[in-house]
Design a protein around this motif. Sequence first.
Motif: not given
Length: 532
Positions: A229-238
Motif C-alpha cells: 500500500l505504501d507504493l500507491c498514490y495518496p488518493e488510492k491509500v485513502a
Amino acid sequence: QREAAELRRGHRKPRSPHGWGLLEALWLLAFYEPVVTESHLRRKNLEFIFIRFSAWEFAGCDKLWAGLVTTLCHHVRQHFGALPLSVFHVLGTRPRFASGFSQREWVLKKGTCLRLWGLLLVLAAGIAILLVALLVPGIKDHHALKVVGSAVASLSGSSLVLGALSILKNFLISEKKKIERLTNSEKFAGQLGFMSKIRDEVEVLVDYLAFMEVFERRRLRVVLEITSLDLCYPEKVAGVFNAMATLLSDANAPFIFLLAVDPSVIVPCLEQTGCMKGLADNGYAYLNRAVTLPFSIPEMGARSRLRSVEAAIQTREDLMYRIIAGNVAKTRGGGCAAALPAPPGWKEVDSRAVAWIHEAFRCLHDGSDILSRYLPENGANVRRIVNTIPITLRLLLHRAGTIAGTITGTGAVLSPRSAAAWVVLADRWPCRLSWTLQCLEDSGQSAATPTPDPAGKSLWSIFREHAGELSALRQPLGKVLSLDADPELFQAFLARDFPFGAAEARQLLPVTVNLDHSIRQQMGLLRALARL
C-alpha cells in the motif's frame, strides 16, 4: 487439535461443500433455513481463508478499493465453489438466531416448499389439461381447453425456468465481473447508487459466509493481507482505508485485515488527502482510529537477519547458490577476506566472478562475520543488497581486466568481502557516504596541483573533518539524511570494522551502482553556493 476437541465434546464432524457435500449443501440451500444456535456460538474450531491483496497490482485502476472488494469476492467464490454461491443468490437466506436454547440448526422453509409444490401442481395440471385436449377423442376440437392448458403450463413452467436462469446467470457472471462492469462504465463518475450496489454484493457475501459456517460446523474468518500500500498514490491509500471501513461496518462481518505498511510512508499520504478533516491533519491519529490491534515488528535479531539473507539469495537461481557455494566451501578452507588467484584468460573471468559472488554471499550469511551485523532489517533492502553485489563484483573484475585481484594504492588486495561491505555501506548510509565522497572529490579539485590522497587518510577522517559543514546543511538535505541508518553504526562501520581509505573509495566509486549520484551533485551545488 481444536477439531479433535470439538469431536470429543460430542459435536458432529465438520463437512465441506465439495464432493458429496456439495449435493447436501445445495439441498439445504434450497429448502432449509440455517439457525445460529448456542452450541454453534460455543464452537472453537476455526477455518481461516487467507487472501493476499497487493495494492500495487491494482494501483492503475481508478478505484483501488474496488480492486479490494473484487479480490475478496473472487477468492471466496473460488474457495467454496461457484455453484453454491450462485444458488445462494437466488434461494439462500441469512441465518437467524435461535429462540431460547433450541439446538435445531436447520428449519424447513415452509413458504418455499409450498410455493414449489404449488408451482409443480399447477404445472402438472396444465400439462394434464393440455394432454387431454390433444389426445382424448371428442375433446380435440375444443380450442379453449388447449389454450387454458397451454397458459397454465407456460406460466408455472416459466417461473421455474426463470429461477434456473437466475442461478445460471450468477454462475456465469461472478461478483467480480459485476463490480468490474460497474467500474468500467462510462457513467461511473456520476452513477447514482454505485456504492449501494457494492454494499449489496458485500452483504450477500457476508450472509453466504454465515450460511457456510452453519453448514461446515465451524467458524469462518476471512483474513485479507494488504501489502504494497505504501507504493500507491495518496488518493488510492485513502480509498483502501474507506473500503476496509465499509467491509467492517457490519459488527458480525467475519473479516480480519492484516495491514502491512510503513507508517512513515502512509501517514504523509493520508495527510495529503481530504480524509484528515476533523483530525487536526494528524495521520497518526487516523491510524489509531482505524487499526484496532497495532503490532509494530520488533528489531530483527541476528538469526532472523541471516534467514532473510538466505531467502534473498535463494531467489538468485542464475547463481545456483546452494550447489556452488557448498563446493566452494569444501574446496577452500580460507577465511572470507582471502583474495582469489588471477584467471589465466578472459574466458574464465565469468566463472571467476561467480566464485567471487559466492564468496561475498558466504560472508553475508556467516553469523560470525561482523558484516552480517550491519545488514538491514527490511527485506526489500536485503534483496537490493543481494541483487547489487553480483553487479558490483562483475564490474570490478571487468575494470581490472584479466587481473582478478585488484590492487589498491596501499598495496592491499581488495577482497569480495570488502566489495560486499561497500555495497552495504552505500545502501545503509547513502547520504553520509555521498557527503564523504563529495568532500573527497572537492579536496582534489580545489588544489592547484591535484595529488593522490595520503595512504593513511581514511573515509572516516574525511567525514569527521567536514561533519560541521554537513550539520549546517541539515535543512536542505533533511529528506536525504532521513534515508540513513543509525549514525553510531556508521561510525563503527568506517572507523573500526571496515576502515576504507580514500584510494579504495576512488576505486570502488565507478562500480557503485546502488548509490544515487544525484545526491552528490546536489551536495556539490550546496557546498559551492555556501562558499560564494
